[in-house]
Design a protein around this motif. Sequence first.
Motif, mmCIF file in Angstrom:
data_model
loop_
_atom_site.group_PDB
_atom_site.id
_atom_site.type_symbol
_atom_site.label_atom_id
_atom_site.label_comp_id
_atom_site.label_asym_id
_atom_site.label_seq_id
_atom_site.Cartn_x
_atom_site.Cartn_y
_atom_site.Cartn_z
ATOM 1 N N SER A 156 -2.788 0.450 0.083
ATOM 2 C CA SER A 156 -3.892 1.222 0.643
ATOM 3 C C SER A 156 -5.064 0.346 1.070
ATOM 4 C CB SER A 156 -4.376 2.267 -0.373
ATOM 5 O OG SER A 156 -3.345 3.191 -0.669
ATOM 6 N N GLN B 295 -7.397 6.320 0.912
ATOM 7 C CA GLN B 295 -8.385 5.676 1.762
ATOM 8 C C GLN B 295 -9.505 6.648 2.111
ATOM 9 O OE1 GLN B 295 -5.668 4.258 4.885
ATOM 10 N NE2 GLN B 295 -6.212 2.163 4.310
ATOM 11 N N GLY C 78 -12.539 3.704 5.326
ATOM 12 C CA GLY C 78 -11.186 3.184 5.173
ATOM 13 C C GLY C 78 -10.926 2.435 3.890
ATOM 14 N N GLU C 79 -11.966 2.283 3.033
ATOM 15 C CA GLU C 79 -11.763 1.585 1.771
ATOM 16 C C GLU C 79 -11.085 2.496 0.750
ATOM 17 O OE1 GLU C 79 -12.481 -1.805 0.744
ATOM 18 O OE2 GLU C 79 -12.268 -1.792 2.913
ATOM 19 N N VAL C 80 -10.502 1.881 -0.267
ATOM 20 C CA VAL C 80 -9.761 2.627 -1.280
ATOM 21 C C VAL C 80 -10.721 3.384 -2.193
ATOM 22 C CG1 VAL C 80 -8.172 2.433 -3.214
ATOM 23 C CG2 VAL C 80 -7.896 0.961 -1.221
#
Length: 312
Positions: free
Chosen positions: A201, A286, A291-293
């Motif tokens: 991810s 995400q 878009g970061e985990v």
Amino acid sequence: MSGYSCRKCGEACAINMRQHRLALCENDFIEWVRKHTAEFIAKHRMIEPDDRVLVAVSGGKDSLALWSILLDLGFRADGLHIDLGIEGGNGYSERSRQYARRFADGISPGTVLHILNVRDIYGKSVPELARKGVRGRKKFCSACGLVKRHEMNRTARELGYTVLVTGHNLDDEAAVLLGNVLHWETEYMARQLPVLQGNDSGLIKRAKPFARFYERETAAYAIVSGIDYMPDECPFSHGATSLGYKEILNSMENQSPGTKLKFYFEFLRAKKKGLLQGYTPAELRQCGKCGEVTGSSGLCAFCRLIERARLP
């Protein structure tokens, strides 16, 4: 050091480590730290030969010493400094950046120091984000940690680094563990390891090669190695809960050398034997915006912080 000689060569002692029952001269101490760093990395499979390593560099003793050792050990390691925009403490952030920059200028050609400025990217410094975006007494430390974690992972992922390393030492890890145990924070305890694996991810593998060294040892290494580091603590750290935990552990360590080491490593052994068996970690996904985990179902905590800070 008066009254002690180096255990290996008999020369004048530079440091006496009561917890290890070991006194060493400057040269043997430098070799001892490098050797045990390499062994700790290998034991926990932190870095593989083909990894691209990004070192989080604050400008302080731990991160600069770690970066130096990783380069000495032959790893491909670049640095990342995050300018938080802290103007207190006689220009804390600017001075920290200068120490990191001077160190980077003196190391191997081709080694890179990436410098990010939070205000340039997001329009506000970390103190400004904290004032508007976080509630509660610990709002600065909460915002600072959140921003650093987000930016470290984002930068490592976007630039193609495969391992992100930080200079957390044993004193840091033992203090965090004490706080988590006192409040029985199983979620945080489950994640407290010397190395955390990445995932598909976008979470980059994270490692703490200095987690087995006392802060006194990393400071001594920086001094005897001639590393010029930022000597001051963050002006917002005064009164931090973690410092209180460190004082408690220091008192116990003075009474019984080796307490911190045993506390942390016995915890790791207990985890390996199933201490937290049955705990189910949050499902990671995400963030729909950056878009970061995240473990949240909507926006990640960082994006929520930015949104709150931009409100009038």
